[in-house]
Design a protein around this motif. Structure first.
Motif, PDB file in Angstrom:
ATOM      1  N   ALA A 270      68.359  22.930  71.287  1.00 18.59           N
ATOM      2  CA  ALA A 270      67.019  22.561  71.740  1.00 18.59           C
ATOM      3  C   ALA A 270      65.952  23.158  70.836  1.00 18.59           C
ATOM      4  CB  ALA A 270      66.813  23.016  73.181  1.00 18.59           C
ATOM      5  N   ARG A 271      66.108  24.417  70.462  1.00 11.97           N
ATOM      6  CA  ARG A 271      65.090  25.067  69.622  1.00 11.97           C
ATOM      7  C   ARG A 271      65.085  24.501  68.206  1.00 11.97           C
ATOM      8  NH1 ARG A 271      66.706  29.775  72.742  1.00 11.97           N
ATOM      9  NH2 ARG A 271      68.301  30.218  71.180  1.00 11.97           N
ATOM     10  N   ARG A 272      66.253  24.324  67.617  1.00  9.44           N
ATOM     11  CA  ARG A 272      66.308  23.821  66.240  1.00  9.44           C
ATOM     12  C   ARG A 272      66.015  22.332  66.174  1.00  9.44           C
ATOM     13  NH1 ARG A 272      71.496  27.462  64.086  1.00  9.44           N
ATOM     14  NH2 ARG A 272      70.463  29.457  64.537  1.00  9.44           N
ATOM     15  N   GLY A 273      66.464  21.594  67.175  1.00 13.53           N
ATOM     16  CA  GLY A 273      66.226  20.156  67.173  1.00 13.53           C
ATOM     17  C   GLY A 273      64.776  19.783  67.331  1.00 13.53           C
ATOM     18  N   THR A 274      63.974  20.695  67.919  1.00 11.36           N
ATOM     19  CA  THR A 274      62.555  20.429  68.127  1.00 11.36           C
ATOM     20  C   THR A 274      61.664  21.240  67.192  1.00 11.36           C
ATOM     21  OG1 THR A 274      62.382  22.109  69.869  1.00 11.36           O
ATOM     22  CG2 THR A 274      62.951  19.863  70.552  1.00 11.36           C
ATOM     23  N   GLY A 275      62.260  21.888  66.206  1.00 14.60           N
ATOM     24  CA  GLY A 275      61.474  22.604  65.208  1.00 14.60           C
ATOM     25  C   GLY A 275      60.971  23.960  65.632  1.00 14.60           C
ATOM     26  N   ARG A 276      61.442  24.464  66.742  1.00 16.09           N
ATOM     27  CA  ARG A 276      60.997  25.778  67.194  1.00 16.09           C
ATOM     28  C   ARG A 276      61.728  26.906  66.492  1.00 16.09           C
ATOM     29  NH1 ARG A 276      59.530  22.110  70.715  1.00 16.09           N
ATOM     30  NH2 ARG A 276      57.921  22.580  72.271  1.00 16.09           N
ATOM     31  N   GLU A 277      62.830  26.582  65.865  1.00 16.71           N
ATOM     32  CA  GLU A 277      63.629  27.566  65.125  1.00 16.71           C
ATOM     33  C   GLU A 277      64.045  26.899  63.822  1.00 16.71           C
ATOM     34  OE1 GLU A 277      67.914  29.279  66.190  1.00 16.71           O
ATOM     35  OE2 GLU A 277      66.350  30.020  67.538  1.00 16.71           O
ATOM     36  N   PRO A 278      63.848  27.572  62.691  1.00 16.54           N
ATOM     37  CA  PRO A 278      64.160  26.914  61.419  1.00 16.54           C
ATOM     38  C   PRO A 278      65.655  26.738  61.209  1.00 16.54           C
ATOM     39  CG  PRO A 278      63.561  29.217  61.061  1.00 16.54           C
ATOM     40  CD  PRO A 278      63.303  28.935  62.509  1.00 16.54           C
ATOM     41  N   LEU A 279      65.987  25.729  60.422  1.00 18.16           N
ATOM     42  CA  LEU A 279      67.379  25.520  60.034  1.00 18.16           C
ATOM     43  C   LEU A 279      67.749  26.522  58.949  1.00 18.16           C
ATOM     44  CD1 LEU A 279      67.494  21.618  59.716  1.00 18.16           C
ATOM     45  CD2 LEU A 279      68.135  23.024  61.697  1.00 18.16           C
ATOM     46  N   SER A 280      68.927  27.105  59.068  1.00 19.04           N
ATOM     47  CA  SER A 280      69.442  27.992  58.028  1.00 19.04           C
ATOM     48  C   SER A 280      70.096  27.165  56.931  1.00 19.04           C
ATOM     49  CB  SER A 280      70.461  28.959  58.630  1.00 19.04           C
ATOM     50  OG  SER A 280      71.631  28.246  59.038  1.00 19.04           O
ATOM     51  N   GLY A 281      70.470  27.829  55.849  1.00 18.03           N
ATOM     52  CA  GLY A 281      71.193  27.151  54.787  1.00 18.03           C
ATOM     53  C   GLY A 281      72.511  26.576  55.282  1.00 18.03           C
ATOM     54  N   ALA A 282      73.185  27.340  56.163  1.00 15.20           N
ATOM     55  CA  ALA A 282      74.455  26.860  56.721  1.00 15.20           C
ATOM     56  C   ALA A 282      74.228  25.638  57.612  1.00 15.20           C
ATOM     57  CB  ALA A 282      75.136  27.977  57.512  1.00 15.20           C
ATOM     58  N   ASP A 283      73.124  25.656  58.350  1.00 13.80           N
ATOM     59  CA  ASP A 283      72.798  24.499  59.184  1.00 13.80           C
ATOM     60  C   ASP A 283      72.604  23.257  58.314  1.00 13.80           C
ATOM     61  OD1 ASP A 283      72.748  26.052  61.511  1.00 13.80           O
ATOM     62  OD2 ASP A 283      70.592  26.423  61.365  1.00 13.80           O
ATOM     63  N   ARG A 284      71.850  23.419  57.245  1.00 17.36           N
ATOM     64  CA  ARG A 284      71.559  22.278  56.364  1.00 17.36           C
ATOM     65  C   ARG A 284      72.831  21.750  55.716  1.00 17.36           C
ATOM     66  NH1 ARG A 284      66.347  21.204  55.782  1.00 17.36           N
ATOM     67  NH2 ARG A 284      64.850  22.748  56.575  1.00 17.36           N
ATOM     68  N   ALA A 285      73.726  22.672  55.379  1.00 19.17           N
ATOM     69  CA  ALA A 285      74.991  22.238  54.796  1.00 19.17           C
ATOM     70  C   ALA A 285      75.820  21.462  55.820  1.00 19.17           C
ATOM     71  CB  ALA A 285      75.775  23.449  54.293  1.00 19.17           C
ATOM     72  N   ALA A 286      75.816  21.932  57.070  1.00 20.94           N
ATOM     73  CA  ALA A 286      76.586  21.261  58.112  1.00 20.94           C
ATOM     74  C   ALA A 286      76.004  19.890  58.447  1.00 20.94           C
ATOM     75  CB  ALA A 286      76.633  22.131  59.370  1.00 20.94           C
ATOM     76  N   LEU A 287      74.668  19.783  58.395  1.00 23.03           N
ATOM     77  CA  LEU A 287      74.005  18.530  58.750  1.00 23.03           C
ATOM     78  C   LEU A 287      73.976  17.530  57.601  1.00 23.03           C
ATOM     79  CD1 LEU A 287      71.027  20.082  60.710  1.00 23.03           C
ATOM     80  CD2 LEU A 287      72.708  18.502  61.689  1.00 23.03           C
ATOM     81  N   GLY A 288      74.046  18.036  56.377  1.00 22.82           N
ATOM     82  CA  GLY A 288      73.982  17.143  55.226  1.00 22.82           C
ATOM     83  C   GLY A 288      72.662  16.411  55.158  1.00 22.82           C
ATOM     84  N   GLU A 289      72.696  15.121  54.888  1.00 20.43           N
ATOM     85  CA  GLU A 289      71.464  14.339  54.731  1.00 20.43           C
ATOM     86  C   GLU A 289      70.670  14.242  56.032  1.00 20.43           C
ATOM     87  OE1 GLU A 289      73.410   9.862  55.329  1.00 20.43           O
ATOM     88  OE2 GLU A 289      72.864  10.568  53.328  1.00 20.43           O
ATOM     89  N   TRP A 290      71.322  14.492  57.157  1.00 19.59           N
ATOM     90  CA  TRP A 290      70.604  14.464  58.433  1.00 19.59           C
ATOM     91  C   TRP A 290      69.570  15.580  58.541  1.00 19.59           C
ATOM     92  CZ3 TRP A 290      75.205  13.497  62.326  1.00 19.59           C
ATOM     93  CH2 TRP A 290      75.528  12.137  62.310  1.00 19.59           C
TER      94      TRP A 290
END
Length: 218
Positions: A190-210
Motif C-alpha cells: 500500500a505504501r509503495r504502490g501509492t508513492g508513500r514509500e520509495p522503491l529500492s533498487g531491489a524493488d525496481r529490479a523485481a518490478l522491471g519495466e513496471w
C-alpha cells in the motif's frame, strides 16, 4: 465487494480517530504536508461522498469500477497543494479533533448502513462516474485503509485491518496488471504502490519495466 469490508475499514478508522488526543491533531501524517487534523477532515469529505453517492441512483452502463476508478488519481503537485490548503482552512474551523472526530464517526456509520442496504450491483453516481454500489464501497474502503496508514505513520496507534490492506493490494495489482513483489507485505504494498514509500533498487529490479509506472495512484 461485500459491505463487511467497508464496515471493517470504517470501524477501525472511526475507533482510531475518536481515540486521538486533541494535541495529536497537529501531528504530521504520512500524507506529505497534511497534519492529522487535515487528513481527518479529508476522510470526513470522503465519507460524505459515499453517503451522497449511495443516495444518487444512476442510469447505466457503469463508466468505471473498483480498479479503474483509481487510474484518474494522479494529481499534480499544484493540485495537491491547492487541495491541502482548502482542506486545512476548513479543518481549522472545526474546533479540532474533539469536534471533528465524532462527526466523522457518525458519518462513517451512516455510510456503512447505507452500503449494507444497497444492492451491490445497483448503479450510483459519484464524481462524474457511474459505478456499481459494490465497487463504490471498495473505493471507500481503499481510501480509508490507505489514509489509516497515513494517520498512524507518526503515532503509536494500531494500523488498518488486514482485509482492507488485502483489498488495497488487489486494486494495485489490478492497476499494474500483474502481481506486486511477493516480498512485500500488504502494508508495504500500500505504501509503495501509492508513492508513500520509495522503491529500492531491489524493488525496481523485481518490478522491471513496471517500476516506471509507480506510483500506481496517489
Amino acid at each position: 465487494m461485500s459491505p463487511e469490508l467497508l464496515r471493517s475499514a470504517y470501524g477501525a478508522l472511526s475507533a482510531l480517530v475518536t481515540d486521538l488526543m486533541p494535541e495529536e491533531g497537529d501531528r504530521p501524517s504520512g500524507c506529505a504536508g497534511w497534519a492529522v487534523l487535515d487528513l481527518t477532515q479529508h476522510l470526513l469529505d470522503d465519507a460524505r461522498r459515499g453517503l451522497v453517492a449511495l443516495a444518487t441512483p444512476a442510469g447505466g452502463p457503469p463508466t468505471t469500477d473498483a480498479v479503474a476508478y483509481w487510474r484518474s488519481w494522479q494529481p499534480s503537485p499544484e493540485d495537491d497543494d491547492s487541495t491541502a490548503w482548502r482542506t486545512r482552512v476548513r479543518a481549522s474551523a472545526t474546533g479540532g479533533m474533539p469536534n471533528l472526530a465524532p462527526l466523522y464517526a457518525e458519518t462513517a456509520a451512516a455510510v456503512c448502513v447505507a452500503a449494507g442496504r444497497a444492492d451491490p450491483g445497483e448503479l450510483v453516481a459519484t464524481q462524474g462516474w457511474v459505478v456499481r454500489a459494490g465497487d463504490l464501497a471498495s473505493t471507500l474502503a481503499v481510501e480509508a485503509t490507505v489514509h489509516h496508514l497515513d494517520l498512524v505513520a507518526y503515532l503509536d496507534r494500531p494500523g488498518p485491518p488486514a482485509d482492507g490492506l488485502a483489498e488495497v493490494r488487489r486494486v494495485l495489482e489490478g492497476l499494474l496488471g500483474g502481481p506486486l513483489p511477493a516480498g512485500w507485505d500488504d502494508a508495504t504494498a500500500a505504501r509503495r504502490g501509492t508513492g508513500r514509500e520509495p522503491l529500492s533498487g531491489a524493488d525496481r529490479a523485481a518490478l522491471g519495466e513496471w517500476a516506471a509506472r509507480f506510483p500506481l495512484f496517489a
